[in-house]
Design a protein around this motif. Structure first.
Motif, short mmCIF file in Angstrom:
data_model
loop_
_atom_site.label_atom_id
_atom_site.label_comp_id
_atom_site.label_asym_id
_atom_site.label_seq_id
_atom_site.Cartn_x
_atom_site.Cartn_y
_atom_site.Cartn_z
N UNK A 75 31.88 20.84 52.39
CA UNK A 75 33.12 21.61 52.44
C UNK A 75 32.87 22.91 53.18
N UNK A 76 33.95 23.52 53.65
CA UNK A 76 33.80 24.81 54.31
C UNK A 76 33.38 25.85 53.28
N UNK A 77 32.71 26.90 53.77
CA UNK A 77 32.27 27.97 52.88
C UNK A 77 33.47 28.63 52.20
N UNK A 78 34.57 28.78 52.92
CA UNK A 78 35.77 29.42 52.35
C UNK A 78 36.34 28.59 51.21
N UNK A 79 36.44 27.27 51.41
CA UNK A 79 36.99 26.39 50.37
C UNK A 79 36.10 26.40 49.13
N UNK A 80 34.79 26.38 49.34
CA UNK A 80 33.85 26.39 48.21
C UNK A 80 33.94 27.71 47.45
N UNK A 81 34.00 28.81 48.17
CA UNK A 81 34.09 30.12 47.51
C UNK A 81 35.34 30.21 46.66
N UNK A 86 37.90 30.32 41.08
CA UNK A 86 38.75 29.82 39.99
C UNK A 86 37.93 29.59 38.73
N UNK A 87 36.76 28.98 38.88
CA UNK A 87 35.89 28.75 37.72
C UNK A 87 35.43 30.07 37.13
N UNK A 88 35.18 31.05 37.98
CA UNK A 88 34.67 32.33 37.50
C UNK A 88 35.69 33.07 36.64
N UNK A 89 36.95 32.76 36.80
CA UNK A 89 37.98 33.40 35.96
C UNK A 89 37.72 33.10 34.49
N UNK A 90 37.56 31.80 34.16
CA UNK A 90 37.38 31.47 32.74
C UNK A 90 35.95 31.72 32.27
N UNK A 91 34.96 31.67 33.18
CA UNK A 91 33.59 32.01 32.80
C UNK A 91 33.52 33.47 32.38
N UNK A 92 34.15 34.35 33.15
CA UNK A 92 34.19 35.78 32.78
C UNK A 92 34.88 35.96 31.44
N UNK A 93 35.94 35.21 31.21
CA UNK A 93 36.67 35.31 29.94
C UNK A 93 35.75 34.98 28.77
N UNK A 94 34.98 33.91 28.89
CA UNK A 94 34.08 33.51 27.80
C UNK A 94 33.01 34.57 27.54
N UNK A 95 32.41 35.07 28.60
CA UNK A 95 31.29 36.01 28.45
C UNK A 95 31.76 37.40 28.06
#
Length: 260
Positions: A75-81, A86-95
Motif C-alpha cells: 500500500x502507499x505510505x499515505x494510505x498506511x499512515x 485510526x487505530x491510534x485513536x482507540x489505542x490512546x484511549x485505552x492507555x
C-alpha cells in the motif's frame, strides 16, 4: 458467541468484556474488528458504568496480528499512515484513560496481537499462551504501541532482543521476565482475569490516578512528578471516593465507589 460478529461485547457489572471473534484465523485483526474497536473503545472509556475493560480472544488464540489475507500488495505510505492513525485513536484511549484494562491472553499473541496484549494494565496469560513479534519476518515495524509498552515492562535491552530477534516467548518466560502480570492454567484464565478486572474497577478514582502516575513516572522529572502526586492527592482527599472509603472503613463494610 455470535459466529458472524467480529467483536463480541458483553457486560459483567462494571466490567466490559471484548472478545476478538475471528477464531479461524487466530483472531487476526480484520478490518471489521479494527472498525468496531474504533467505535467501542472510546464509548466504553467514557461510560460512567464501566470501571474496567477486559480483552480476550475467541477459540485457541488471542490474536495472530494483522490480517494480510486481503491486502498482499504493498500500500502507499499515505494510505498506511491513515489506517494506523485510526487505530491510534482507540489505542490512546485505552492507555491514556483512567479506565483500567485487563488483557486475558488465551493463546498465541503475535505481531499487532502482541501489541494489543501489552496494552493491558494487567496482562493475565494462560499457560498455553506465547508471544512473538513477527515483525522482522513480515518486513514491517512494530505496531499497536509495542515499541512503547514492551521496554516499560522488560527494559530496553530485553525488548530489543524480543522485537528484533523474533524469538518465541512462552508464558513461563513471560512471567519470569515481568512481561505479564501472572500466568494461570488455561481453564482458570477467564475466572482470574474477570476477578482482576472487577478488583481494578472497584475504586475508579484511586485506580485511575495510579495508572496515570505510573505512566507519568517514565515521562517526567522527579520534581514534576512529585508536584503532580501532591495535586492528585489533594483532589483525591476531596473526592467522593475518599469520603465513601473512609465511611466504609468506619462502618466495616465494602465501599460502594462510583466512576467519576
Amino acid at each position: 458467541m455470535s459466529e458472524g460478529t467480529p467483536l463480541i461485547e458483553e457486560r459483567d457489572g462494571k466490567v466490559a468484556i471484548l472478545t476478538l471473534n475471528n477464531p479461524t484465523k487466530l483472531n487476526a485483526l480484520s478490518q471489521e474488528i479494527r472498525d468496531r474497536l474504533l467505535v467501542v473503545v472510546p464509548e466504553l472509556v467514557r461510560d460512567p458504568g464501566v470501571g474496567a475493560i477486559l480483552i480476550t480472544g475467541a477459540g485457541r488464540g488471542f490474536s495472530s496480528g494483522g490480517d494480510f489475507s486481503k491486502s498482499s500488495a504493498a500500500r502507499s505510505a499515505v494510505a498506511t499512515r491513515e489506517a494506523f492513525r485510526s487505530a491510534h485513536i482507540w489505542i490512546r484511549e485505552l492507555v491514556a484513560s483512567e479506565t483500567m484494562v485487563v488483557t486475558a491472553v488465551n493463546g498465541p499473541a503475535a505481531g499487532a496481537g502482541f501489541g494489543l496484549a501489552m496494552l493491558g494494565d494487567y496482562v493475565i496469560a494462560s499457560q498455553a499462551a506465547f508471544f512473538r513479534s513477527g515483525f522482522p519476518t513480515a518486513g514491517v515495524a512494530p505496531d499497536y504501541g509495542l515499541g512503547w509498552t514492551l521496554p516499560r515492562a522488560v527494559g530496553s535491552v530485553r525488548a530489543r532482543e524480543i522485537l528484533m530477534g523474533n524469538r518465541k516467548i512462552d508464558a513461563a518466560e513471560a512471567g519470569r521476565i515481568g512481561m505479564v502480570t501472572r500466568v494461570v492454567p488455561p481453564e482458570r484464565l477467564m475466572e482470574e482475569a474477570l476477578a482482576a478486572a472487577h478488583a481494578l474497577a472497584g475504586a475508579p478514582y484511586a485506580m485511575g490516578m495510579a495508572k496515570r502516575m505510573v505512566r507519568r513516572a517514565f515521562e517526567t522529572t522527579l520534581e514534576a512528578y512529585l508536584d503532580e502526586e501532591a495535586f492528585s492527592q489533594a483532589v483525591a482527599f476531596a473526592s467522593e471516593d475518599f469520603i465513601e472509603g473512609a465511611l466504609a472503613f468506619q462502618e466495616k463494610r465494602p465501599p460502594a465507589f462510583r466512576k467519576i
